[in-house]
Design a protein around this motif. Sequence first.
Motif, mmCIF file in Angstrom:
data_model
loop_
_atom_site.group_PDB
_atom_site.id
_atom_site.type_symbol
_atom_site.label_atom_id
_atom_site.label_comp_id
_atom_site.label_asym_id
_atom_site.label_seq_id
_atom_site.Cartn_x
_atom_site.Cartn_y
_atom_site.Cartn_z
ATOM 1 N N THR A 52 -50.385 22.750 -19.028
ATOM 2 C CA THR A 52 -49.358 22.889 -20.065
ATOM 3 C C THR A 52 -48.080 22.207 -19.582
ATOM 4 O OG1 THR A 52 -50.264 24.998 -20.820
ATOM 5 C CG2 THR A 52 -47.973 24.529 -21.399
ATOM 6 N N ALA B 156 -52.698 29.469 -27.582
ATOM 7 C CA ALA B 156 -52.982 28.521 -28.657
ATOM 8 C C ALA B 156 -53.334 27.124 -28.142
ATOM 9 C CB ALA B 156 -51.796 28.442 -29.610
ATOM 10 N N CYS C 33 -44.976 32.242 -27.158
ATOM 11 C CA CYS C 33 -45.559 31.894 -25.862
ATOM 12 C C CYS C 33 -45.015 32.739 -24.711
ATOM 13 C CB CYS C 33 -45.352 30.411 -25.580
ATOM 14 S SG CYS C 33 -46.180 29.346 -26.769
ATOM 15 N N TYR D 37 -44.271 22.169 -19.709
ATOM 16 C CA TYR D 37 -43.112 22.991 -20.054
ATOM 17 C C TYR D 37 -41.887 22.094 -20.029
ATOM 18 C CZ TYR D 37 -45.966 27.150 -19.560
ATOM 19 O OH TYR D 37 -46.928 28.105 -19.718
ATOM 20 N N HIS E 177 -51.271 24.846 -26.741
ATOM 21 C CA HIS E 177 -50.236 23.838 -27.001
ATOM 22 C C HIS E 177 -50.176 22.848 -25.835
ATOM 23 C CE1 HIS E 177 -48.773 26.278 -30.294
ATOM 24 N NE2 HIS E 177 -48.617 27.303 -29.470
ATOM 25 N N ALA E 178 -49.982 21.578 -26.138
ATOM 26 C CA ALA E 178 -49.821 20.576 -25.089
ATOM 27 C C ALA E 178 -48.436 20.670 -24.463
ATOM 28 C CB ALA E 178 -50.039 19.172 -25.661
ATOM 29 N N ARG E 179 -47.452 21.136 -25.242
ATOM 30 C CA ARG E 179 -46.045 21.173 -24.813
ATOM 31 C C ARG E 179 -45.404 22.459 -25.310
ATOM 32 N NH1 ARG E 179 -41.504 16.974 -25.039
ATOM 33 N NH2 ARG E 179 -39.758 18.118 -25.912
ATOM 34 N N ILE E 180 -44.665 23.120 -24.420
ATOM 35 C CA ILE E 180 -43.920 24.329 -24.783
ATOM 36 C C ILE E 180 -42.496 24.162 -24.279
ATOM 37 C CG2 ILE E 180 -43.685 26.822 -24.473
ATOM 38 C CD1 ILE E 180 -46.718 26.930 -24.037
ATOM 39 N N ASN F 219 -50.185 30.540 -22.963
ATOM 40 C CA ASN F 219 -50.502 29.465 -23.890
ATOM 41 C C ASN F 219 -51.865 29.695 -24.533
ATOM 42 O OD1 ASN F 219 -50.528 27.082 -25.314
ATOM 43 N ND2 ASN F 219 -50.620 25.749 -23.539
ATOM 44 N N PRO G 288 -43.261 26.019 -29.439
ATOM 45 C CA PRO G 288 -43.408 26.918 -30.574
ATOM 46 C C PRO G 288 -43.227 28.380 -30.148
ATOM 47 C CG PRO G 288 -45.536 26.095 -29.890
ATOM 48 C CD PRO G 288 -44.513 25.380 -29.060
ATOM 49 N N THR H 118 -39.275 30.531 -26.977
ATOM 50 C CA THR H 118 -40.111 29.354 -26.793
ATOM 51 C C THR H 118 -40.252 28.604 -28.112
ATOM 52 O OG1 THR H 118 -42.201 30.492 -27.319
ATOM 53 C CG2 THR H 118 -41.499 30.525 -25.014
#
Length: 83
Positions: A56, A13, A74, A58, A15-18, A11, A71, A69
Motif C-alpha cells: 500500500t 478494500a 482506512c 501511503y 486501495h493502491a494509495r491511501i 486496507n 479514501p 484517511t
Amino acid sequence: MAGHATPHFQNDAGHARIEIGVKEFMCVGANPPFDHPHVFLDMGDENEKVCPYCSTLYVYNDKLGAEETLPEGCLLEAARSVA
C-alpha cells in the motif's frame, strides 16, 4: 478515536494509495484476522511510504487529521473492551 498512541491503518478494500495526516504510523494490512505483521512506518522527510508487506502506498496529506484517511475508512479502530 482509534485508541492507539500511533495511528494504525488498514486496507481491506485493496486501495493502491491511501492519504493520511501523519508521517509516523502502523500498517496492519487488512483487518484482523487477515492482517499482516503490524509494521511501524516513518516517512521521515519524504511525503510517501510503501508498506513492505502489502505494498500500500501511503501519502502524507497535511489537510488531514491524525485519524483521517482518503479514501475514508482506512483507520483501524481499536477493539473496545467490555467492563
